[in-house]
Scaffold this motif. Sequence first.
Motif, PDB file in Angstrom:
ATOM      1  N   PHE A   1       0.772  -1.173   0.002  1.00  0.00           N
ATOM      2  CA  PHE A   1      -0.117   0.082   0.056  1.00  0.00           C
ATOM      3  C   PHE A   1       1.100   1.171   0.010  1.00  0.00           C
ATOM      4  O   PHE A   1       1.974   1.069   0.610  1.00  0.00           O
ATOM      5  CB  PHE A   1      -0.943   0.086   1.307  1.00  0.00           C
ATOM      6  N   GLU A   2       0.547   2.466  -0.832  1.00  0.00           N
ATOM      7  CA  GLU A   2       1.406   3.585  -0.403  1.00  0.00           C
ATOM      8  C   GLU A   2       0.191   4.779  -0.661  1.00  0.00           C
ATOM      9  O   GLU A   2      -0.826   4.472  -1.188  1.00  0.00           O
ATOM     10  CB  GLU A   2       2.352   3.452  -1.735  1.00  0.00           C
ATOM     11  N   ALA A   3       0.765   5.789   0.028  1.00  0.00           N
ATOM     12  CA  ALA A   3       0.112   7.016  -0.266  1.00  0.00           C
ATOM     13  C   ALA A   3       0.269   7.626  -1.504  1.00  0.00           C
ATOM     14  O   ALA A   3       1.493   7.399  -2.054  1.00  0.00           O
ATOM     15  CB  ALA A   3       0.431   8.025   1.042  1.00  0.00           C
ATOM     16  N   PRO A   4      -0.656   8.229  -2.246  1.00  0.00           N
ATOM     17  CA  PRO A   4      -0.083   8.890  -3.373  1.00  0.00           C
ATOM     18  C   PRO A   4       0.632   9.946  -3.551  1.00  0.00           C
ATOM     19  O   PRO A   4       1.554   9.788  -4.423  1.00  0.00           O
ATOM     20  CB  PRO A   4      -1.714   9.564  -3.847  1.00  0.00           C
ATOM     21  N   HIS A   5       0.797  10.548  -2.545  1.00  0.00           N
ATOM     22  CA  HIS A   5       2.091  11.884  -2.619  1.00  0.00           C
ATOM     23  C   HIS A   5       3.240  10.980  -2.116  1.00  0.00           C
ATOM     24  O   HIS A   5       4.398  11.787  -2.644  1.00  0.00           O
ATOM     25  CB  HIS A   5       1.766  12.771  -1.378  1.00  0.00           C
ATOM     26  N   ARG A   6       3.482   9.832  -1.798  1.00  0.00           N
ATOM     27  CA  ARG A   6       4.606   9.344  -1.902  1.00  0.00           C
ATOM     28  C   ARG A   6       5.005   7.977  -2.819  1.00  0.00           C
ATOM     29  O   ARG A   6       5.888   7.268  -2.648  1.00  0.00           O
ATOM     30  CB  ARG A   6       4.896   8.416  -0.336  1.00  0.00           C
TER      31      ARG A   6
ATOM     32  N   VAL B   1       0.259  11.610  -8.575  1.00  0.00           N
ATOM     33  CA  VAL B   1      -0.625  10.541  -8.589  1.00  0.00           C
ATOM     34  C   VAL B   1      -1.691  10.917  -7.289  1.00  0.00           C
ATOM     35  O   VAL B   1      -1.630  11.459  -6.539  1.00  0.00           O
ATOM     36  CB  VAL B   1       0.167   9.043  -7.974  1.00  0.00           C
ATOM     37  N   ARG B   2      -2.966  10.279  -7.824  1.00  0.00           N
ATOM     38  CA  ARG B   2      -4.012  10.777  -7.034  1.00  0.00           C
ATOM     39  C   ARG B   2      -4.760   9.511  -6.615  1.00  0.00           C
ATOM     40  O   ARG B   2      -4.784   8.453  -7.388  1.00  0.00           O
ATOM     41  CB  ARG B   2      -5.080  11.801  -7.669  1.00  0.00           C
ATOM     42  N   GLY B   3      -5.640   9.332  -5.423  1.00  0.00           N
ATOM     43  CA  GLY B   3      -6.558   8.336  -5.030  1.00  0.00           C
ATOM     44  C   GLY B   3      -5.541   7.335  -4.279  1.00  0.00           C
ATOM     45  O   GLY B   3      -4.289   7.364  -3.921  1.00  0.00           O
ATOM     46  N   GLU B   4      -6.272   6.214  -3.957  1.00  0.00           N
ATOM     47  CA  GLU B   4      -5.920   4.937  -3.215  1.00  0.00           C
ATOM     48  C   GLU B   4      -4.808   4.294  -3.911  1.00  0.00           C
ATOM     49  O   GLU B   4      -5.363   3.817  -5.171  1.00  0.00           O
ATOM     50  CB  GLU B   4      -6.934   4.107  -2.636  1.00  0.00           C
ATOM     51  N   VAL B   5      -3.710   3.887  -3.679  1.00  0.00           N
ATOM     52  CA  VAL B   5      -2.600   3.200  -4.434  1.00  0.00           C
ATOM     53  C   VAL B   5      -2.157   1.748  -3.679  1.00  0.00           C
ATOM     54  O   VAL B   5      -1.827   1.960  -2.644  1.00  0.00           O
ATOM     55  CB  VAL B   5      -1.488   4.093  -4.485  1.00  0.00           C
ATOM     56  N   THR B   6      -2.134   0.964  -4.694  1.00  0.00           N
ATOM     57  CA  THR B   6      -1.643  -0.458  -4.270  1.00  0.00           C
ATOM     58  C   THR B   6      -0.415  -0.579  -5.303  1.00  0.00           C
ATOM     59  O   THR B   6      -0.805  -0.559  -6.674  1.00  0.00           O
ATOM     60  CB  THR B   6      -2.697  -1.682  -4.254  1.00  0.00           C
ATOM     61  N   ILE B   7       0.648  -1.106  -5.018  1.00  0.00           N
ATOM     62  CA  ILE B   7       1.835  -1.601  -5.819  1.00  0.00           C
ATOM     63  C   ILE B   7       2.007  -2.985  -5.865  1.00  0.00           C
ATOM     64  O   ILE B   7       2.145  -3.463  -4.738  1.00  0.00           O
ATOM     65  CB  ILE B   7       3.038  -0.640  -5.528  1.00  0.00           C
ATOM     66  N   VAL B   8       2.150  -3.609  -6.992  1.00  0.00           N
ATOM     67  CA  VAL B   8       2.249  -4.884  -7.113  1.00  0.00           C
ATOM     68  C   VAL B   8       3.710  -5.094  -7.896  1.00  0.00           C
ATOM     69  O   VAL B   8       3.853  -4.336  -8.910  1.00  0.00           O
ATOM     70  CB  VAL B   8       1.283  -5.486  -7.781  1.00  0.00           C
ATOM     71  N   VAL B   9       4.715  -5.870  -7.653  1.00  0.00           N
ATOM     72  CA  VAL B   9       6.002  -5.805  -7.921  1.00  0.00           C
ATOM     73  C   VAL B   9       6.451  -7.343  -8.018  1.00  0.00           C
ATOM     74  O   VAL B   9       6.343  -8.087  -7.153  1.00  0.00           O
ATOM     75  CB  VAL B   9       7.194  -5.205  -7.290  1.00  0.00           C
ATOM     76  N   THR B  10       6.978  -7.597  -9.256  1.00  0.00           N
ATOM     77  CA  THR B  10       7.206  -9.336  -9.331  1.00  0.00           C
ATOM     78  C   THR B  10       8.431  -9.530  -8.568  1.00  0.00           C
ATOM     79  O   THR B  10       9.288  -8.426  -8.237  1.00  0.00           O
ATOM     80  CB  THR B  10       7.706  -9.402 -10.922  1.00  0.00           C
ATOM     81  N   GLY B  11       8.575 -10.606  -7.984  1.00  0.00           N
ATOM     82  CA  GLY B  11       9.784 -11.185  -7.318  1.00  0.00           C
ATOM     83  C   GLY B  11      10.990 -11.293  -7.748  1.00  0.00           C
ATOM     84  O   GLY B  11      11.141 -11.086  -9.006  1.00  0.00           O
ATOM     85  N   ALA B  12      11.903 -11.491  -7.008  1.00  0.00           N
ATOM     86  CA  ALA B  12      13.403 -11.729  -7.676  1.00  0.00           C
ATOM     87  C   ALA B  12      13.466 -12.971  -8.308  1.00  0.00           C
ATOM     88  O   ALA B  12      12.888 -13.871  -8.006  1.00  0.00           O
ATOM     89  CB  ALA B  12      14.346 -11.415  -6.495  1.00  0.00           C
TER      90      ALA B  12
END
Length: 280
Positions: free
Chosen positions: A165-170, A217-228
């Motif tokens: 999870f991340e805040a839009p401004h970060r 970026v605006r709104g609720e943010v979820t970041i998904v990153v592929t693994g190593a």
Amino acid sequence: MSDESGVLVLAGTPIGQAGDAPPRLAAELAGADVVAAEDTRRLKRLTTDLGIAISGRIVSYFEGNEAARTPMLVEALLAGQRVVLVTDAGMPSVSDPGYRLVAAAVEQGVRVTAVPGPSAVLTALAVSGMPVDRFCFEGFLPRKAGERARRLTALAEEERTLVFFEAPHRTEAALAAMAEAWGDDRAAAVCRELTKTHEEVRRGALRELVDWAAEGVRGEVTIVVTGAPGGPSIAGDPESLRAAVAEKEEQGMSRKEAIVEVARSAGVPKREVYNLVHGA
């Protein structure tokens, strides 16, 4: 009042559209002895959307008063009351208030159950296009740059798909820190305003996403990153990369899909795998 007594109900709430609420949510809210809500104003909007009225007692339960309110709610549970806990969106205790109350209830032998509901974690994972067979949820990254960098460095060898999870401004800073720790080419997806009117899923390499996020970026943010990449690395082995694509084609994938999947698993650019497969 429900005939069933002394139960803590963790009630999942919609992350966007009220129509996503499970039918049981309305029944639990209407029949609760106590409803503990992260934001009582948002609870009011939700009950209006659901067309119900809460007859029980409503108390606020958020990060600032969680420690003080938990003993009171446990006391209500021990007195045989049905307590329903709701947070602003998604499932209580998943990066939201609730864990402290669940732990206290379990310690007292109180039954804990849940109303399954929408989850930003699983929704983002499902639409991201990243591998979904194994994943881990890391919640919010630390706000301070040094602490954030240390956390990401510790995850550098994590082979499972990562969800944050991340805040839009970060968001820009978080993506830049990920690129610094894991490489510019690591595949990722930024899922914004999931299930809402302005839903957007932006996919690409981390460096591409940093450039995109720089515009705001605006709104609720979820970041998904592929693994190593796991196991013996095939990143620098052209024959292994070609063989991996061929194997996935034999399993029924199109060549394009196979190239994308192998590139993500190996942690190499798609163009590199494409050129190898097509002899460029």
